[in-house]
Design an enzyme around this catalytic site. Structure first.
Site, PDB file in Angstrom:
ATOM      1  N   SER A 231      18.129 -76.191   1.200  1.00  0.00           N
ATOM      2  CA  SER A 231      17.452 -75.716   2.417  1.00  0.00           C
ATOM      3  C   SER A 231      18.324 -75.005   3.435  1.00  0.00           C
ATOM      4  O   SER A 231      17.803 -74.472   4.416  1.00  0.00           O
ATOM      5  CB  SER A 231      16.747 -76.875   3.113  1.00  0.00           C
ATOM      6  OG  SER A 231      15.518 -77.102   2.482  1.00  0.00           O
TER       7      SER A 231
ATOM      8  N   SER B  92      14.026 -74.951   3.474  1.00  0.00           N
ATOM      9  CA  SER B  92      13.187 -75.291   4.594  1.00  0.00           C
ATOM     10  C   SER B  92      13.742 -74.908   5.955  1.00  0.00           C
ATOM     11  O   SER B  92      12.988 -74.863   6.933  1.00  0.00           O
ATOM     12  CB  SER B  92      12.939 -76.804   4.597  1.00  0.00           C
ATOM     13  OG  SER B  92      14.147 -77.499   4.820  1.00  0.00           O
TER      14      SER B  92
ATOM     15  N   LYS C  33      17.832 -77.000  14.060  1.00  0.00           N
ATOM     16  CA  LYS C  33      16.646 -77.273  13.248  1.00  0.00           C
ATOM     17  C   LYS C  33      15.851 -78.423  13.868  1.00  0.00           C
ATOM     18  O   LYS C  33      16.433 -79.415  14.318  1.00  0.00           O
ATOM     19  CB  LYS C  33      17.077 -77.625  11.816  1.00  0.00           C
ATOM     20  CG  LYS C  33      15.930 -77.714  10.810  1.00  0.00           C
ATOM     21  CD  LYS C  33      16.466 -77.928   9.387  1.00  0.00           C
ATOM     22  CE  LYS C  33      15.360 -77.988   8.345  1.00  0.00           C
ATOM     23  NZ  LYS C  33      15.874 -78.156   6.976  1.00  0.00           N
TER      24      LYS C  33
HETATM   25  N1  GLN Z   1      13.135 -76.691  -1.361  1.00  0.00           N
HETATM   26  C1  GLN Z   1      13.579 -78.016  -1.662  1.00  0.00           C
HETATM   27  C2  GLN Z   1      12.461 -79.001  -1.463  1.00  0.00           C
HETATM   28  O1  GLN Z   1      11.392 -78.584  -1.112  1.00  0.00           O
HETATM   29  C3  GLN Z   1      14.779 -78.354  -0.838  1.00  0.00           C
HETATM   30  C4  GLN Z   1      14.447 -78.774   0.513  1.00  0.00           C
HETATM   31  C5  GLN Z   1      15.643 -79.106   1.345  1.00  0.00           C
HETATM   32  O2  GLN Z   1      16.773 -78.851   0.971  1.00  0.00           O
HETATM   33  N2  GLN Z   1      15.377 -79.757   2.458  1.00  0.00           N
HETATM   34  O3  GLN Z   1      12.623 -80.173  -1.650  1.00  0.00           O
END
Ligand code: GLN
Length: 481
Positions: free
Chosen positions: A177, A153, A78
């Site tokens: 995410s 994400s 990532k």
């Molecule tokens: N979708 C969640 C957010 O936007 C989780 C993001 C993540 O786990 N990095 O905060």
């Protein structure tokens, strides 16, 4: 799943001399070249570096030198994990031109295990989002159905594995995410216990929640990858001073007598009936394999989303203060330092990141701190307590990983609706516990469903035992045919 597509299968084939590491890398780079223009899983593909690393693995094997457990296995990383000499962008314009002078600890550990990084994967800017549509470099598409999002994400990392660009990848999970995109793309995704995997070199989003973890096609590969990246790191003050857990040796232990609690609050309102149906079937499969399965109420999980969207933005507003036009990447010149900072941050951050910074700054501001941030922290304690009570009676808990299957690109424009994607995953981050998503069948349209197994802090072994049993019972999908 054939040996060709599993990390462990590929590693064994390379070690035995059946395939060369160069051959394996070339095959994966060819897959990337063919489908990446459609999928856009990567921000950067490091083809030359990967080929050179593969040649080094082949030379080491030819001369009888010892190699690591993942020698020659392609891995995607990532793009919020620092890679020495390779641009790390967080899919944000504000990091434009910044090249880290060091590797994240997990990247160092991957290299020490012989794994070969093929590229840096796309994400929602600074890991804020659930669809990878918040990337400044354009969205990633779901390899299962390219009209749909891969989740987020860590959408690029999930898509890279689902598309066969690499058998394993790394993501980060602050509120879901890793697990949510794993569910959407039909792969395995693990959020380890907070403190199990070093965050040194992970660009921070919300430091009390962030954790790095694996994606893989199989539960065994995810376990093998977790063993490689986990374990104490003195460079991360939140790292638990313990060696990496031994998980792989327990994968065949079965679930006889394992106590599994199906979380009542995450099976009703807001969960698509087809998703709930697959989760119930997975619970029945666990029972058939000898587990003791019952429903359990964990009341405070329903407040997880509200608490998270105060705590995570609050921490983000502080963490992202460092992007000031001086220390990293982008700088928009202006007459005064203050104006330069404003201009840089205005041009460099996308709308969702700005929204989070404003939400967080507000929640932390004098006069509102107790009402918002303080209250959210109290809710967090309630969630921890409710989980602790459930884990007195159960070894692991079960729920959907996501309320729906993958949605179409552009389908969710409203941020609050987007946030609802994380209702099942956020509670484990707030508690600091382990949780993972395992593919289990599809909806009527053929889109993958992810079942979430949740475990207490350091409960990785029972979690993976349940995951292995769920994987073994999963209905075959087109992917395995
Ligand atoms: N979708 C969640 C957010 O936007 C989780 C993001 C993540 O786990 N990095 O905060």
């Amino acid at each position: 799943m054939t040996g060709e597509t599993t990390a462990l299968g590929i590693a064994a084939a390379i070690r035995s001399g059946e395939r060369s590491a160069v051959d394996v890398i070339d095959a994966h780079l060819a897959a990337i070249e063919a489908a990446e223009p459609t999928i856009h899983a990567f921000n950067t593909v490091t083809a030359d570096e990967a080929r050179a690393a593969a040649a080094a693995v082949d030379r080491a094997l030819a001369s009888g030198q010892p190699v690591g457990p993942l020698a020659g296995v392609p891995v995607a990383v990532k793009d919020n994990l620092c890679t020495d000499g390779v641009a790390t962008t967080c899919s944000s314009k504000i990091l434009e031109g910044w090249v880290p002078p060091y590797d994240a600890t997990v990247v160092t550990r991957l290299a020490a295990a012989g794994a070969i990084t093929v590229g840096k994967t796309n994400l929602d800017e600074f890991a804020m989002g659930s669809s990878t549509e918040n990337s400044a470099f354009g969205p990633t598409r779901n390899p299962v159905d390219t009209d749909r999002v891969p989740g987020g994400s860590s959408g690029g990392s999930a898509a890279a594995v689902a598309a066969g660009f690499a058998p394993i990848s790394l993501g980060s999970d602050t509120g879901g995410s890793i697990r949510q995109p794993a569910a959407f793309c039909g792969v395995v995704g693990v959020k380890p216990t907070y403190g199990t995997v070093s965050r040194y070199g992970l660009i921070a989003f919300a430091s009390s929640l962030d954790q790095v973890g694996p994606f893989a096609n199989t539960v065994a590969d995810a376990a093998a990858l977790l063993e490689v990246i986990a374990g104490h790191d003195p460079a991360d003050a939140t790292s638990i001073p313990q060696p990496a857990p031994s998980i792989v040796e327990h994968l065949d232990d079965g679930v006889q007598g394992l106590r599994v609690g199906l979380i009542t609050e995450l099976m009703g309102e807001g969960i698509h009936p087809e998703v709930a149906a697959r989760v119930r079937e997975s619970a029945e499969a666990l029972a058939a394999a000898g587990a003791i399965v019952e429903e359990v109420s964990v009341p405070a999980v329903t407040f997880g989303l509200s608490a998270y969207y105060l705590i995570a933005p609050a921490e983000a507003s502080s963490n992202l203060a460092r992007f000031d036009g001086v220390r990293y990447g982008l700088r928009v010149e202006a007459a005064t330092t203050n104006e330069m900072m404003v201009a840089t941050r205005t041009a460099g951050f996308g709308p969702e990141v700005k929204r989070r910074i404003m939400l967080g700054t507000y929640a932390l501001s004098a006069g509102y701190y107790d009402a918002f941030y303080g209250k959210a922290q109290k809710v967090r304690t309630l969630i921890c307590r409710d989980f602790a009570a459930a884990y007195e009676r159960f070894d692991v808990l079960l729920s959907p990983a996501t309320p729906t299957t993958a949605f179409e690109l552009g389908a969710i424009a409203d941020p609050l609706t987007m946030y609802l994607n994380d209702i099942c995953t956020i509670p484990s981050n707030l508690a600091g516990d382990a949780a993972m998503s395992i593919p289990f069948g599809t909806d009527a349209g053929g889109l993958p469903v992810g079942v979430q197994v949740l475990a207490p802090s350091l409960g990785e072994v029972p979690m993976f035992r349940a995951a292995a049993a769920i994987e073994a019972a999963a209905p075959t999908t087109g992917k395995d045919a």
